[in-house]
Design a protein around this motif. Structure first.
Motif, PDB file in Angstrom:
ATOM      1  N   ALA A  26       0.821  -1.213   0.000  1.00 42.51           N
ATOM      2  CA  ALA A  26       0.000   0.000   0.000  1.00 42.51           C
ATOM      3  C   ALA A  26       0.855   1.263   0.000  1.00 42.51           C
ATOM      4  O   ALA A  26       0.628   2.182  -0.796  1.00 42.51           O
ATOM      5  N   VAL A  27       1.848   1.319   0.893  1.00 44.65           N
ATOM      6  CA  VAL A  27       2.720   2.498   0.963  1.00 44.65           C
ATOM      7  C   VAL A  27       3.486   2.653  -0.344  1.00 44.65           C
ATOM      8  O   VAL A  27       3.617   3.763  -0.885  1.00 44.65           O
ATOM      9  N   SER A  28       3.971   1.538  -0.861  1.00 43.62           N
ATOM     10  CA  SER A  28       4.761   1.578  -2.096  1.00 43.62           C
ATOM     11  C   SER A  28       3.937   2.043  -3.292  1.00 43.62           C
ATOM     12  O   SER A  28       4.408   2.836  -4.114  1.00 43.62           O
ATOM     13  N   ILE A  29       2.688   1.571  -3.399  1.00 40.77           N
ATOM     14  CA  ILE A  29       1.884   1.940  -4.558  1.00 40.77           C
ATOM     15  C   ILE A  29       1.459   3.403  -4.488  1.00 40.77           C
ATOM     16  O   ILE A  29       1.313   4.072  -5.518  1.00 40.77           O
ATOM     17  N   LEU A  30       1.278   3.929  -3.271  1.00 36.12           N
ATOM     18  CA  LEU A  30       0.949   5.357  -3.132  1.00 36.12           C
ATOM     19  C   LEU A  30       2.123   6.230  -3.577  1.00 36.12           C
ATOM     20  O   LEU A  30       1.935   7.215  -4.302  1.00 36.12           O
ATOM     21  N   LEU A  31       3.326   5.864  -3.146  1.00 32.83           N
ATOM     22  CA  LEU A  31       4.511   6.601  -3.576  1.00 32.83           C
ATOM     23  C   LEU A  31       4.763   6.405  -5.067  1.00 32.83           C
ATOM     24  O   LEU A  31       5.180   7.336  -5.768  1.00 32.83           O
ATOM     25  N   ALA A  32       4.485   5.197  -5.555  1.00 30.53           N
ATOM     26  CA  ALA A  32       4.641   4.920  -6.985  1.00 30.53           C
ATOM     27  C   ALA A  32       3.673   5.764  -7.806  1.00 30.53           C
ATOM     28  O   ALA A  32       4.002   6.203  -8.915  1.00 30.53           O
ATOM     29  N   LEU A  33       2.485   6.007  -7.262  1.00 29.93           N
ATOM     30  CA  LEU A  33       1.511   6.846  -7.958  1.00 29.93           C
ATOM     31  C   LEU A  33       2.034   8.270  -8.122  1.00 29.93           C
ATOM     32  O   LEU A  33       1.892   8.881  -9.184  1.00 29.93           O
ATOM     33  N   VAL A  34       2.670   8.777  -7.059  1.00 33.52           N
ATOM     34  CA  VAL A  34       3.264  10.113  -7.117  1.00 33.52           C
ATOM     35  C   VAL A  34       4.354  10.152  -8.192  1.00 33.52           C
ATOM     36  O   VAL A  34       4.391  11.055  -9.035  1.00 33.52           O
ATOM     37  N   LEU A  35       5.242   9.152  -8.149  1.00 33.96           N
ATOM     38  CA  LEU A  35       6.298   9.069  -9.161  1.00 33.96           C
ATOM     39  C   LEU A  35       5.713   8.909 -10.562  1.00 33.96           C
ATOM     40  O   LEU A  35       6.191   9.513 -11.527  1.00 33.96           O
ATOM     41  N   GLY A  36       4.670   8.092 -10.666  1.00 31.03           N
ATOM     42  CA  GLY A  36       4.042   7.857 -11.963  1.00 31.03           C
ATOM     43  C   GLY A  36       3.442   9.120 -12.549  1.00 31.03           C
ATOM     44  O   GLY A  36       3.559   9.374 -13.755  1.00 31.03           O
ATOM     45  N   ILE A  37       2.801   9.917 -11.693  1.00 37.18           N
ATOM     46  CA  ILE A  37       2.218  11.174 -12.167  1.00 37.18           C
ATOM     47  C   ILE A  37       3.320  12.116 -12.649  1.00 37.18           C
ATOM     48  O   ILE A  37       3.216  12.717 -13.722  1.00 37.18           O
ATOM     49  N   ILE A  38       4.389  12.232 -11.854  1.00 37.42           N
ATOM     50  CA  ILE A  38       5.497  13.130 -12.212  1.00 37.42           C
ATOM     51  C   ILE A  38       6.115  12.724 -13.544  1.00 37.42           C
ATOM     52  O   ILE A  38       6.207  13.525 -14.486  1.00 37.42           O
ATOM     53  N   PHE A  39       6.527  11.454 -13.639  1.00 34.24           N
ATOM     54  CA  PHE A  39       7.228  11.018 -14.857  1.00 34.24           C
ATOM     55  C   PHE A  39       6.266  10.797 -16.023  1.00 34.24           C
ATOM     56  O   PHE A  39       6.667  10.918 -17.184  1.00 34.24           O
ATOM     57  N   GLY A  40       5.014  10.492 -15.722  1.00 27.83           N
ATOM     58  CA  GLY A  40       4.019  10.397 -16.785  1.00 27.83           C
ATOM     59  C   GLY A  40       3.786  11.751 -17.434  1.00 27.83           C
ATOM     60  O   GLY A  40       3.699  11.860 -18.661  1.00 27.83           O
ATOM     61  N   LEU A  41       3.723  12.798 -16.601  1.00 28.02           N
ATOM     62  CA  LEU A  41       3.579  14.161 -17.121  1.00 28.02           C
ATOM     63  C   LEU A  41       4.830  14.587 -17.883  1.00 28.02           C
ATOM     64  O   LEU A  41       4.736  15.274 -18.900  1.00 28.02           O
ATOM     65  N   PHE A  42       5.992  14.186 -17.366  1.00 24.89           N
ATOM     66  CA  PHE A  42       7.239  14.485 -18.081  1.00 24.89           C
ATOM     67  C   PHE A  42       7.188  13.899 -19.500  1.00 24.89           C
ATOM     68  O   PHE A  42       7.600  14.543 -20.471  1.00 24.89           O
ATOM     69  N   THR A  43       6.689  12.665 -19.602  1.00 21.62           N
ATOM     70  CA  THR A  43       6.693  11.957 -20.880  1.00 21.62           C
ATOM     71  C   THR A  43       5.847  12.661 -21.940  1.00 21.62           C
ATOM     72  O   THR A  43       6.199  12.662 -23.126  1.00 21.62           O
ATOM     73  N   VAL A  44       4.731  13.252 -21.509  1.00 16.91           N
ATOM     74  CA  VAL A  44       3.832  13.886 -22.488  1.00 16.91           C
ATOM     75  C   VAL A  44       3.953  15.412 -22.479  1.00 16.91           C
ATOM     76  O   VAL A  44       3.130  16.097 -23.083  1.00 16.91           O
ATOM     77  N   SER A  45       4.973  15.921 -21.803  1.00 19.33           N
ATOM     78  CA  SER A  45       5.097  17.373 -21.620  1.00 19.33           C
ATOM     79  C   SER A  45       5.454  18.128 -22.896  1.00 19.33           C
ATOM     80  O   SER A  45       5.139  19.303 -23.046  1.00 19.33           O
ATOM     81  N   GLY A  46       6.137  17.450 -23.815  1.00 15.32           N
ATOM     82  CA  GLY A  46       6.607  18.135 -25.017  1.00 15.32           C
ATOM     83  C   GLY A  46       7.948  18.818 -24.832  1.00 15.32           C
ATOM     84  O   GLY A  46       8.523  19.348 -25.790  1.00 15.32           O
ATOM     85  N   PHE A  47       8.476  18.779 -23.589  1.00 16.13           N
ATOM     86  CA  PHE A  47       9.799  19.339 -23.303  1.00 16.13           C
ATOM     87  C   PHE A  47      10.827  18.217 -23.415  1.00 16.13           C
ATOM     88  O   PHE A  47      10.746  17.222 -22.676  1.00 16.13           O
ATOM     89  N   LYS A  48      11.787  18.356 -24.309  1.00 13.29           N
ATOM     90  CA  LYS A  48      12.740  17.288 -24.608  1.00 13.29           C
ATOM     91  C   LYS A  48      13.531  16.842 -23.379  1.00 13.29           C
ATOM     92  O   LYS A  48      13.780  15.659 -23.185  1.00 13.29           O
ATOM     93  N   VAL A  49      13.934  17.802 -22.548  1.00 15.98           N
ATOM     94  CA  VAL A  49      14.734  17.462 -21.365  1.00 15.98           C
ATOM     95  C   VAL A  49      13.926  16.590 -20.409  1.00 15.98           C
ATOM     96  O   VAL A  49      14.412  15.572 -19.907  1.00 15.98           O
ATOM     97  N   LEU A  50      12.671  17.002 -20.154  1.00 17.02           N
ATOM     98  CA  LEU A  50      11.814  16.226 -19.255  1.00 17.02           C
ATOM     99  C   LEU A  50      11.491  14.854 -19.837  1.00 17.02           C
ATOM    100  O   LEU A  50      11.477  13.852 -19.116  1.00 17.02           O
ATOM    101  N   GLU A  51      11.261  14.807 -21.133  1.00 17.12           N
ATOM    102  CA  GLU A  51      10.998  13.522 -21.792  1.00 17.12           C
ATOM    103  C   GLU A  51      12.210  12.603 -21.690  1.00 17.12           C
ATOM    104  O   GLU A  51      12.064  11.392 -21.481  1.00 17.12           O
ATOM    105  N   PHE A  52      13.397  13.179 -21.823  1.00 18.97           N
ATOM    106  CA  PHE A  52      14.632  12.391 -21.743  1.00 18.97           C
ATOM    107  C   PHE A  52      14.812  11.833 -20.331  1.00 18.97           C
ATOM    108  O   PHE A  52      15.142  10.656 -20.155  1.00 18.97           O
TER     109      PHE A  52
END
Length: 227
Positions: A26-52
């Protein structure tokens, strides 16, 4: 009969181990959700550095086994940072290290789930939000993510199931979750090894089956709501 006796005799320790397993997951999946949102947004951000940055994180995590990642985090990181006074025992010991390993691992997969959910939302939604003057990340938070959440929910539940089963690998660093508890009991009762591991398997089976059924119910409700 031996199976039942094993379960009854060791029920208290199995109960404690089950709680530890659920806490880890439970604790791990909650923290993973935070990481997932951050890096998921990075992936679709359109900013090359964040995507990289996102691509590097996801590729490294998905390209290496969780067991190896756990060794690196628990043993390698502790040894590397020891000159600076770092010790896992000062911040929760193996439990904290296990949560870090599971979170980083699940976070990479969660990022892909979130990326897919975001991309499933019609592009016109973002264009409309931006035309109203909302900044990119604010539009994501208020318009896109709420719509994508329903699409992502079944996959998130499935990822929780995977993470829960992955807690068995974290037993390697000494956390007494279900698998480690089974190892200890089996070592002290060599004649009941099969019974012990059947009990451990039963616990995993029951929990994962309940969660899988719940995921299917959610998926059906989402599909029905879109008709």
């Amino acid at each position: 009969m031996e199976f039942v006796n094993t379960l009854i005799k060791n029920l208290p320790t199995f109960g404690e181990a089950l709680i530890m397993t659920l806490e880890l997951a439970a604790v791990s999946i909650l923290l993973a959700l935070v990481l997932g949102i951050i890096f998921g947004l990075f992936t679709v951000s359109g900013f090359k550095v964040l995507e990289f940055i996102s691509a590097i994180y996801i590729d490294i995590i998905r390209g290496t086994p969780l067991l190896v990642q756990t060794f690196i985090i628990y043993y390698g990181l502790a040894q590397s940072l020891k000159p600076w006074g770092f010790s896992w025992s000062d911040i929760g010991g193996p439990f904290t290290a296990g949560v870090v390993a599971l979170s980083l691992n699940a976070g990479a997969y969660m990022a892909e789930i979130i990326r897919g959910g975001i991309q499933s939302v019609d592009k016109g939604q973002m264009e409309a939000a931006r035309s109203l003057g909302l900044p990119y990340f604010k539009a994501m938070r208020r318009v896109i993510l709420p719509q994508a959440f329903l699409t992502m929910l079944p996959s998130m539940i499935n990822q929780f199931i995977i993470t829960l089963k992955d807690t068995s690998l974290i037993s390697i660093i000494g956390i007494r979750e279900l698998t480690q508890n089974g190892k200890i009991i089996a070592a002290n009762a060599a004649s009941m090894v099969m019974s012990v591991w059947l009990v451990v398997a039963l616990f995993y089976l029951v929990i994962c089956t309940i969660l899988a059924k719940f995921a299917k119910i959610v998926e059906r409700k989402i599909a029905y709501g879109r008709k």
